[in-house]
Write an enzyme that holds these catalytic residues in place. Structure first.
Site, mmCIF file in Angstrom:
data_model
loop_
_atom_site.group_PDB
_atom_site.id
_atom_site.type_symbol
_atom_site.label_atom_id
_atom_site.label_comp_id
_atom_site.label_asym_id
_atom_site.label_seq_id
_atom_site.Cartn_x
_atom_site.Cartn_y
_atom_site.Cartn_z
ATOM 1 N N LYS A 142 7.688 12.675 -48.133
ATOM 2 C CA LYS A 142 6.762 13.930 -47.954
ATOM 3 C C LYS A 142 7.334 14.995 -47.338
ATOM 4 C CE LYS A 142 2.743 12.396 -50.110
ATOM 5 N NZ LYS A 142 1.748 11.550 -49.992
ATOM 6 N N LYS A 183 9.275 8.258 -58.443
ATOM 7 C CA LYS A 183 7.860 7.931 -58.990
ATOM 8 C C LYS A 183 7.035 9.016 -59.558
ATOM 9 C CE LYS A 183 4.981 7.821 -55.657
ATOM 10 N NZ LYS A 183 4.124 7.837 -54.508
ATOM 11 N N LYS A 240 1.488 12.896 -58.586
ATOM 12 C CA LYS A 240 0.717 14.091 -58.862
ATOM 13 C C LYS A 240 1.263 15.422 -57.858
ATOM 14 C CE LYS A 240 -2.936 11.804 -56.176
ATOM 15 N NZ LYS A 240 -4.211 10.990 -56.419
HETATM 16 P P1 TYM Z 1 -2.835 7.486 -53.715
HETATM 17 O O1 TYM Z 1 -3.876 8.399 -54.136
HETATM 18 O O2 TYM Z 1 -1.450 8.385 -53.357
HETATM 19 O O3 TYM Z 1 -2.532 6.492 -54.530
HETATM 20 C C1 TYM Z 1 -3.513 5.355 -55.194
HETATM 21 C C2 TYM Z 1 -2.940 4.188 -55.754
HETATM 22 O O4 TYM Z 1 -2.047 4.408 -56.787
HETATM 23 C C3 TYM Z 1 -0.702 3.846 -56.549
HETATM 24 N N1 TYM Z 1 0.267 4.633 -57.237
HETATM 25 C C4 TYM Z 1 1.094 4.184 -58.137
HETATM 26 N N2 TYM Z 1 1.212 2.989 -58.688
HETATM 27 C C5 TYM Z 1 2.218 2.866 -59.677
HETATM 28 N N3 TYM Z 1 2.996 3.820 -59.981
HETATM 29 C C6 TYM Z 1 2.796 4.951 -59.479
HETATM 30 N N4 TYM Z 1 3.749 6.266 -59.849
HETATM 31 C C7 TYM Z 1 1.875 5.457 -58.531
HETATM 32 N N5 TYM Z 1 1.627 6.353 -57.605
HETATM 33 C C8 TYM Z 1 0.574 6.016 -57.014
HETATM 34 C C9 TYM Z 1 -0.681 3.714 -55.091
HETATM 35 O O5 TYM Z 1 0.239 2.617 -54.647
HETATM 36 C C10 TYM Z 1 -1.988 3.529 -54.573
HETATM 37 O O6 TYM Z 1 -2.405 2.010 -54.645
HETATM 38 N N6 TYM Z 1 -2.287 5.722 -49.117
HETATM 39 C C11 TYM Z 1 -3.098 5.276 -50.415
HETATM 40 C C12 TYM Z 1 -4.599 5.807 -50.375
HETATM 41 C C13 TYM Z 1 -5.274 4.860 -49.201
HETATM 42 C C14 TYM Z 1 -5.543 3.385 -49.408
HETATM 43 C C15 TYM Z 1 -5.922 3.174 -47.862
HETATM 44 C C16 TYM Z 1 -5.015 2.343 -49.753
HETATM 45 C C17 TYM Z 1 -5.901 5.245 -48.179
HETATM 46 N N7 TYM Z 1 -6.214 4.103 -47.289
HETATM 47 C C18 TYM Z 1 -6.354 1.671 -47.564
HETATM 48 C C19 TYM Z 1 -5.350 0.989 -49.782
HETATM 49 C C20 TYM Z 1 -6.148 0.751 -48.378
HETATM 50 C C21 TYM Z 1 -2.457 5.916 -51.451
HETATM 51 O O7 TYM Z 1 -1.393 5.815 -51.891
HETATM 52 O O8 TYM Z 1 -3.519 6.711 -52.459
#
Ligand code: TYM
Length: 328
Positions: free
Chosen positions: A124, A207, A210
Site C-alpha cells: 500500500k 492480486k 479494488k
Molecule cells: P478487504 O475488504 O480488503 O478484503 C475482504 C476479504 O476479501 C479477501 N480478498 C481476496 N481473496 C481472494 N482473492 C483476492 N484477490 C482478494 N482480495 C481480497 C481478503 O483476504 C478478505 O478476507 N483487513 C480485512 C478486513 C478486516 C478483517 C478484520 C477481516 C478488518 N478487520 C478482522 C477479518 C477479521 C480486509 O482485507 O478487507
C-alpha cells in the site's frame, strides 16, 4: 472483555469483515464472501459475527458520501451473497467504539519492526506514495487484531492476503495473555482451498484488488454484465493455446482456471480434460458464462434488498447483540 462478558457469549464465534472501499470484487467474493456463506451452512453450532470494516476503510482517503453508500453496499452484499439473516450478527465496526480502544492497547504491545514487515503495508505504501501514507495504514493490523480478540473469535475466514495479519493477531493475543494473564482466545484462520488468492486479469502476478487505478483487470460484483464479459475475454493469457494449470509459466490461464474451478467445483484435472484441443476464446467464454451466471443472481438479490428494510433490520439486530458484549 471481562469474564462476566465472556459468559454472555453462548456459542463459539466465526468472525470476519470487509472494507467498504469501493464495490467488492470477484476476489473478495471467492476468497471471503462465498466462504462465509458456505461455513454458515456447515458450522451450525457457531454464531457468525460479520461486520463492515469502515474504520479500516478510512486508513486511505475516502469521499464521505461514497463511503456511506459503500457501507450500505457491503452490508447488502453480505446478504445477497448468501449469509442467512437469522444467524448473522451484522454490524458496523465504527459503531462499537471498543474496536478502536482495544486497537490502541494492541498498538501499545506491538513493535514498529513487526508492523513494518507486513506485506500489505509495504504494497500500500508503494501505491499511495503520491497521496501520503497515513499512520492508521501503518497500525491497520493492530486494529484488525482488536476486531478479532474483542469477541474471543474462534475462527476467522479470510483470503490468503490476510493470513499475515492473522498471524500477528495470534502473536499479539498470546503476548497479552503472557503479560497480563489469560484474557483472549487465540483465533484460527480459515482459508478456502480454492480461490483464496484471485489475481488481476491484466497482470496475473498481482492480486485482484479494488484499489488498482486501472480497473480493467478487476471484476466488481455490481458491474454491468457486458463489461464483465469484456474483461474476461481480454484477460491476459499466453501463446501456448493449451488450458493447463501452471502458476509460474501460465499465470493468466491458471488464474482463469482457479476462477472457473471455484465457481463450478471442478478440479483442475477435470477442467483440463474439458478443454483439450479448445482455443482460449472458447475457454474464456465458459469462464465468463460462469461468472455472469453467478453475478446475475447476486445482483438481482442485491437490487431486491439494497433499498428495502432488511439491511437496516439486520444491522439493528446485530448491534443489539454486539453492544451488550462490549459494554460490560
Ligand atoms: P478487504 O475488504 O480488503 O478484503 C475482504 C476479504 O476479501 C479477501 N480478498 C481476496 N481473496 C481472494 N482473492 C483476492 N484477490 C482478494 N482480495 C481480497 C481478503 O483476504 C478478505 O478476507 N483487513 C480485512 C478486513 C478486516 C478483517 C478484520 C477481516 C478488518 N478487520 C478482522 C477479518 C477479521 C480486509 O482485507 O478487507
Amino acid at each position: 472483555m471481562n469474564t462476566e462478558v465472556k459468559q454472555n457469549i453462548k456459542r463459539p464465534i466465526v468472525l470476519s469483515g470487509v472494507k467498504p472501499t469501493g464495490i467488492p470484487t470477484l476476489g473478495n467474493y471467492l476468497g471471503a464472501l462465498k466462504n462465509f456463506a458456505k461455513l454458515q451452512n456447515e458450522m451450525t453450532n457457531y454464531d457468525f459475527y460479520i461486520f463492515v470494516a469502515d474504520l479500516h476503510a478510512i486508513t486511505v482517503p475516502q469521499n464521505p458520501k461514497e463511503l456511506k453508500q459503500n457501507i450500505r453496499n457491503v452490508a447488502a452484499l453480505y446478504l445477497a451473497c448468501g449469509l442467512e439473516p437469522e444467524r448473522l450478527v451484522l454490524f458496523l465496526q465504527s459503531e462499537v467504539h471498543e474496536h478502536a480502544e482495544l486497537g490502541y492497547v494492541m498498538q501499545s504491545i506491538s513493535y514498529m519492526g513487526e508492523l513494518e514487515r507486513m506485506t500489505q503495508f509495504k504494497d500500500k505504501v508503494a501505491k499511495n506514495m503520491t497521496q501520503g501514507v497515513t499512520s492508521a495504514l501503518f497500525t491497520y493490523p493492530t486494529l484488525m487484531a482488536a476486531d478479532i480478540l474483542l469477541y474471543d473469535a474462534k475462527y476467522v475466514p479470510v483470503g490468503d492476503d490476510q493470513m499475515q495479519h492473522l498471524e500477528l493477531t495470534r502473536d499479539l493475543g498470546t503476548r497479552f495473555n503472557n503479560r497480563f494473564g489469560n484474557t483472549f482466545n487465540i483465533p484460527e484462520c480459515l482459508v478456502t482451498k480454492q480461490g483464496s488468492r484471485i489475481m488481476d486479469l491484466q497482470d496475473p502476478t498481482k492480486k485482484m484488488s479494488k484499489s488498482e487505478n486501472e480497473n480493467k483487470g478487476c471484476i466488481f460484483l455490481l458491474e454491468p454484465l457486458n463489461s464483465i464479459k469484456k474483461k474476461i475475454k481480454s484477460a491476459v493469457t499466453d501463446s501456448e493455446a493449451s488450458v493447463h494449470y501452471d502458476k509460474v509459466n501460465k499465470p493468466g490461464i491458471s488464474n482463469l482456471m482457479t476462477i472457473y474451478s471455484s465457481l463450478t467445483n471442478k478440479s483442475f484435472k477435470e477442467i483440463e480434460a474439458e478443454f483439450v484441443g479448445c482455443n482460449y476464446g472458447t475457454f474464456k467464454t465458459k469462464v465468463a458464462d460462469a461468472v455472469v451466471e453467478l453475478l446475475t443472481k447476486i445482483q438481482s438479490k442485491y437490487n431486491e434488498i439494497v433499498n428495502g428494510d432488511l439491511v437496516n433490520k439486520v444491522l439493528d439486530e446485530g448491534i443489539k447483540k454486539v453492544l451488550p458484549l462490549s459494554k460490560n
